[in-house]
Scaffold this motif. Structure first.
Motif, PDB file in Angstrom:
ATOM      1  N   ASP A  84       0.975  -1.373   0.043  1.00 52.21           N
ATOM      2  CA  ASP A  84      -0.178  -0.099   0.009  1.00 52.21           C
ATOM      3  C   ASP A  84       0.741   1.237  -0.134  1.00 52.21           C
ATOM      4  O   ASP A  84       0.259   2.404  -0.319  1.00 52.21           O
ATOM      5  N   PRO A  86       3.310   4.081  -1.510  1.00 49.96           N
ATOM      6  CA  PRO A  86       3.459   4.496  -2.741  1.00 49.96           C
ATOM      7  C   PRO A  86       5.029   4.339  -3.226  1.00 49.96           C
ATOM      8  O   PRO A  86       5.789   4.643  -2.304  1.00 49.96           O
ATOM      9  N   SER A  87       5.299   3.850  -4.375  1.00 49.44           N
ATOM     10  CA  SER A  87       6.811   3.794  -4.842  1.00 49.44           C
ATOM     11  C   SER A  87       6.868   4.514  -6.079  1.00 49.44           C
ATOM     12  O   SER A  87       5.961   4.387  -7.032  1.00 49.44           O
ATOM     13  N   ARG A  88       7.973   5.141  -6.369  1.00 47.96           N
ATOM     14  CA  ARG A  88       8.222   5.775  -7.722  1.00 47.96           C
ATOM     15  C   ARG A  88       9.598   5.644  -8.259  1.00 47.96           C
ATOM     16  O   ARG A  88      10.356   5.316  -7.520  1.00 47.96           O
ATOM     17  N   ARG A  97      10.802   5.275  -2.254  1.00 54.12           N
ATOM     18  CA  ARG A  97       9.506   5.127  -1.163  1.00 54.12           C
ATOM     19  C   ARG A  97       9.685   5.933  -0.142  1.00 54.12           C
ATOM     20  O   ARG A  97      10.562   6.034   0.434  1.00 54.12           O
TER      21      ARG A  97
END
Length: 189
Positions: A84, A86-88, A97
């Motif tokens: 759950d 968020p990672s980019r 993250r």
């Protein structure tokens, strides 16, 4: 189920606590939520009867679900599943993250995972910003204003965040991981 007057008291208490935990004034929360400051003051007094739209705006800016604003007293515990969070991706082979999934005033806290050979340019910040990188696994080379600093697991590098900087996994065969902490300078200070 709580009586409506108890829910207003819960909202008032929770809103004040969440706002203070994020270092926000009533004015700052109101402005970022697109609401008058008097609306925030009214909610915090326990006399408010907000619309769903107002609750959605305030909860969104505080980064919490609406039920957390309205909940009765309980331990302030929340669990986030890894899936759950968020990672980019940034650069070539680097995933970022948030280390802390709730907003932290004046700071950026991120876990950085480097694929083998990964490279990423840092984002320059305002003068006075300070960055810290802790290497947790593998080896990371950090280039700051043209100088190279090699970090192994356990090493920490601090540097001014307003100068050009970049990160590279020093290995072409093994991943690396670290934690980035950025203490942001305030604009106009």
């Amino acid at each position: 189920m709580d009586k409506p007057e108890r829910i207003a008291a819960h909202l008032a208490r929770n809103l004040v606590g969440l706002r203070h935990a994020r270092g926000l004034t009533q004015e700052a929360l109101a402005k970022s939520s697109g609401l008058p400051r008097s609306t925030i003051a009214n909610l915090e007094s326990g006399d408010g009867n907000p619309s769903l739209t107002v609750l959605v705006k305030v909860a969104g800016k505080l980064g919490v679900p609406i039920d957390e604003l309205l909940a009765s007293p309980r331990a302030k515990v929340r669990k986030w599943l890894a899936a759950d969070l968020p990672s980019r991706s940034q650069g070539r082979g680097v995933s970022l993250r948030p280390l802390v999934p709730e907003p932290v005033p004046e700071e950026m806290l991120e876990r950085m995972h480097f694929a083998p050979g990964a490279v990423m340019a840092g984002t320059p910040h305002l003068p006075g910003t300070r960055e810290f990188f802790s290497c947790l696994e593998g080896a990371v080379a950090i280039f700051v204003a043209g100088d190279r600093y090699d970090l192994a697991a356990g090493d920490v590098l601090a540097f001014p965040g307003n100068v050009p900087h970049s990160y590279r996994n020093a290995s072409e065969t093994a991943p690396a991981m670290g934690i980035s902490v950025v203490i942001l300078a305030k604009a106009g200070v």
